[in-house]
Motif scaffolding. Sequence first.
Motif, PDB file in Angstrom:
ATOM      1  N   GLY A 157     -12.454   5.973  44.487  1.00  0.00           N
ATOM      2  CA  GLY A 157     -11.875   4.647  44.432  1.00  0.00           C
ATOM      3  C   GLY A 157     -10.508   4.560  43.794  1.00  0.00           C
ATOM      4  N   GLY A 158      -9.724   5.631  43.784  1.00  0.00           N
ATOM      5  CA  GLY A 158      -8.388   5.592  43.194  1.00  0.00           C
ATOM      6  C   GLY A 158      -7.599   6.840  43.511  1.00  0.00           C
ATOM      7  N   ARG A 159      -6.312   6.803  43.164  1.00  0.00           N
ATOM      8  CA  ARG A 159      -5.403   7.929  43.397  1.00  0.00           C
ATOM      9  C   ARG A 159      -5.482   8.892  42.214  1.00  0.00           C
ATOM     10  NH1 ARG A 159      -0.969   6.796  46.753  1.00  0.00           N
ATOM     11  NH2 ARG A 159       0.381   7.937  45.313  1.00  0.00           N
ATOM     12  N   ILE A 160      -5.468  10.196  42.507  1.00  0.00           N
ATOM     13  CA  ILE A 160      -5.564  11.191  41.447  1.00  0.00           C
ATOM     14  C   ILE A 160      -4.486  12.272  41.556  1.00  0.00           C
ATOM     15  CG2 ILE A 160      -8.055  10.878  41.168  1.00  0.00           C
ATOM     16  CD1 ILE A 160      -8.457  13.436  42.802  1.00  0.00           C
ATOM     17  N   MET A 214     -16.047  10.890  35.887  1.00  0.00           N
ATOM     18  CA  MET A 214     -17.414  11.270  36.225  1.00  0.00           C
ATOM     19  C   MET A 214     -17.469  12.447  37.198  1.00  0.00           C
ATOM     20  SD  MET A 214     -18.980   9.232  34.336  1.00  0.00           S
ATOM     21  CE  MET A 214     -20.643   9.639  34.887  1.00  0.00           C
ATOM     22  N   ALA A 215     -16.358  13.114  37.433  1.00  0.00           N
ATOM     23  CA  ALA A 215     -16.328  14.194  38.418  1.00  0.00           C
ATOM     24  C   ALA A 215     -16.519  15.545  37.739  1.00  0.00           C
ATOM     25  CB  ALA A 215     -15.014  14.178  39.188  1.00  0.00           C
ATOM     26  N   ASP A 216     -17.135  16.456  38.480  1.00  0.00           N
ATOM     27  CA  ASP A 216     -17.259  17.840  38.029  1.00  0.00           C
ATOM     28  C   ASP A 216     -16.043  18.615  38.525  1.00  0.00           C
ATOM     29  OD1 ASP A 216     -19.012  20.131  36.940  1.00  0.00           O
ATOM     30  OD2 ASP A 216     -18.490  20.802  38.966  1.00  0.00           O
ATOM     31  N   LEU A 217     -15.374  19.351  37.615  1.00  0.00           N
ATOM     32  CA  LEU A 217     -14.102  19.983  37.946  1.00  0.00           C
ATOM     33  C   LEU A 217     -14.266  21.043  39.029  1.00  0.00           C
ATOM     34  CD1 LEU A 217     -11.210  19.567  37.004  1.00  0.00           C
ATOM     35  CD2 LEU A 217     -11.481  21.498  35.458  1.00  0.00           C
ATOM     36  N   ALA A 218     -15.334  21.839  38.956  1.00  0.00           N
ATOM     37  CA  ALA A 218     -15.542  22.884  39.962  1.00  0.00           C
ATOM     38  C   ALA A 218     -15.815  22.290  41.341  1.00  0.00           C
ATOM     39  CB  ALA A 218     -16.682  23.805  39.536  1.00  0.00           C
ATOM     40  N   ARG A 219     -16.656  21.251  41.397  1.00  0.00           N
ATOM     41  CA  ARG A 219     -16.949  20.616  42.683  1.00  0.00           C
ATOM     42  C   ARG A 219     -15.722  19.889  43.226  1.00  0.00           C
ATOM     43  NH1 ARG A 219     -21.388  19.387  45.509  1.00  0.00           N
ATOM     44  NH2 ARG A 219     -22.695  20.294  43.867  1.00  0.00           N
ATOM     45  N   LYS A 242      -8.330  14.763  36.789  1.00  0.00           N
ATOM     46  CA  LYS A 242      -9.778  14.777  36.955  1.00  0.00           C
ATOM     47  C   LYS A 242     -10.360  13.386  36.693  1.00  0.00           C
ATOM     48  CE  LYS A 242     -13.963  16.410  34.729  1.00  0.00           C
ATOM     49  NZ  LYS A 242     -14.522  17.138  33.565  1.00  0.00           N
ATOM     50  N   PRO A 243     -11.125  12.837  37.641  1.00  0.00           N
ATOM     51  CA  PRO A 243     -11.837  11.578  37.367  1.00  0.00           C
ATOM     52  C   PRO A 243     -12.879  11.762  36.267  1.00  0.00           C
ATOM     53  CG  PRO A 243     -11.687  12.007  39.730  1.00  0.00           C
ATOM     54  CD  PRO A 243     -11.241  13.260  39.038  1.00  0.00           C
ATOM     55  N   PHE A 288      -8.581  19.458  31.929  1.00  0.00           N
ATOM     56  CA  PHE A 288      -8.710  18.060  32.329  1.00  0.00           C
ATOM     57  C   PHE A 288      -7.958  17.764  33.629  1.00  0.00           C
ATOM     58  CE2 PHE A 288      -9.341  18.115  27.750  1.00  0.00           C
ATOM     59  CZ  PHE A 288     -10.507  17.375  27.620  1.00  0.00           C
ATOM     60  N   ASN A 289      -6.972  18.608  33.945  1.00  0.00           N
ATOM     61  CA  ASN A 289      -6.169  18.413  35.139  1.00  0.00           C
ATOM     62  C   ASN A 289      -6.108  19.703  35.936  1.00  0.00           C
ATOM     63  OD1 ASN A 289      -5.560  15.730  34.388  1.00  0.00           O
ATOM     64  ND2 ASN A 289      -3.860  16.437  33.118  1.00  0.00           N
ATOM     65  N   LEU A 290      -5.799  19.567  37.205  1.00  0.00           N
ATOM     66  CA  LEU A 290      -5.588  20.702  38.074  1.00  0.00           C
ATOM     67  C   LEU A 290      -4.135  20.693  38.546  1.00  0.00           C
ATOM     68  CD1 LEU A 290      -8.790  20.483  40.334  1.00  0.00           C
ATOM     69  CD2 LEU A 290      -8.431  21.985  38.365  1.00  0.00           C
ATOM     70  N   VAL A 291      -3.487  21.850  38.514  1.00  0.00           N
ATOM     71  CA  VAL A 291      -2.127  21.989  39.012  1.00  0.00           C
ATOM     72  C   VAL A 291      -2.163  22.979  40.168  1.00  0.00           C
ATOM     73  CG1 VAL A 291       0.246  22.633  38.480  1.00  0.00           C
ATOM     74  CG2 VAL A 291      -1.155  21.495  36.749  1.00  0.00           C
ATOM     75  N   LEU A 292      -1.826  22.484  41.352  1.00  0.00           N
ATOM     76  CA  LEU A 292      -1.791  23.310  42.554  1.00  0.00           C
ATOM     77  C   LEU A 292      -0.356  23.737  42.804  1.00  0.00           C
ATOM     78  CD1 LEU A 292      -4.163  21.219  44.855  1.00  0.00           C
ATOM     79  CD2 LEU A 292      -4.749  23.181  43.428  1.00  0.00           C
TER      80      LEU A 292
END
Length: 371
Positions: free
Chosen positions: A219-222, A238-243, A235-236, A189-193
């Motif tokens: 439309g917002g901070r992530i 409606m967003a695709d995680l890979a894209r 992850k928003p 659900f989240n990405l950690v860089l």
Amino acid sequence: MTMRVCKWLLTFALLFVAIWTPAYAASRIKDVASLQAGRDNQLIGYGLVVGLQGTGDSLRSSPFTDQSIRAMLQNLGISTQGGESRTRNVAAVLVTATLPPFASPGSRVDVTVGSLGDATSLRGGTLVMTSLSGADGQIYAVAQGSIVVTGFSAQGDAASLSQGVTTAGRVPNGAIIERELPSKFKDGFNLVLQLRNPDFSTAVGMAAVINKFASAQFGGRIAEALDSQSVLVQKPKMADLARLMADIENLVVETDVPARVVVNERTGTIVIGQDVRVNEVAVSYGTLTVQVTETPTVVQPAPFSRGETAVEPNTTIEAQSDGGTVAILNGSSLRSLVAGLNSIGVKPDGIIAILQSIKTAGALQAELVLQ
């Protein structure tokens, strides 16, 4: 105020900003950070290399090789009861590989092979099917294939010649992935860089660049900087995680690193960062050479006398001092610092000693890393 004066003031202002603005490097996020979920995994296994030309293990000195040969032959349905193996064409090896992230079954990776016994060379050998396990004990890959050895050795009765290492080699694409990792990228659900060079300024700047992109796209901070190394990206809905990851990793961020001087005393290598500064100091460097020469003199007795031949010692000591030039170092920039060090005319080992002394004096405004 005339137009010429305005242009002159504008030029002076731009030059002033260019001089005093810190020099940052713009890089893509994929070049300065990696995905925490996309980490590599180490694999290890034990196997046998066959087909060597008499350069394998001596079975008396390496009993585990003999046991492995017998176990392999028994698994192939060949009985070895009551016989002794005297072959020198087999060597016991340790096989290692790196399982890349998101590896799927059927893909291939390179493996590294290293001798465990007293084999003298693995050149021309073939690695027999070897299972590779992870830290959890599960088998993730199977390796087999011909070994590529870059080193060579030649030996005769009175001389020998060797270059490189002949007891280690690689098998290109020698391992086939048989099991995939339990975690899935799409399940997150989240990405950690994670920054490869931890720095708070870079982490905060990366979060700001990602939030600017997300504000225009979603439309917002992530993004949020957790510390000097980690940036959390939510992850928003409606967003695709890979894209999303593909869009983020191509964003350009300005990177910054602390001032650092890296010194390798073994090779005499010195790497000075761009932001290294040195307060104004006076440096004097000189070497003292002491040469001791022994020239003994043989003293012969007079003819037909009862004297004995004696050796009279004669020692000459010379001391010579080289260098001793005093130079003023004021490293307001990297160019002036290097020019000041070169003006003393010392070798790299002398520059290393000077940098260590400047750091001890408190004039080096940077981290000194000794390797």
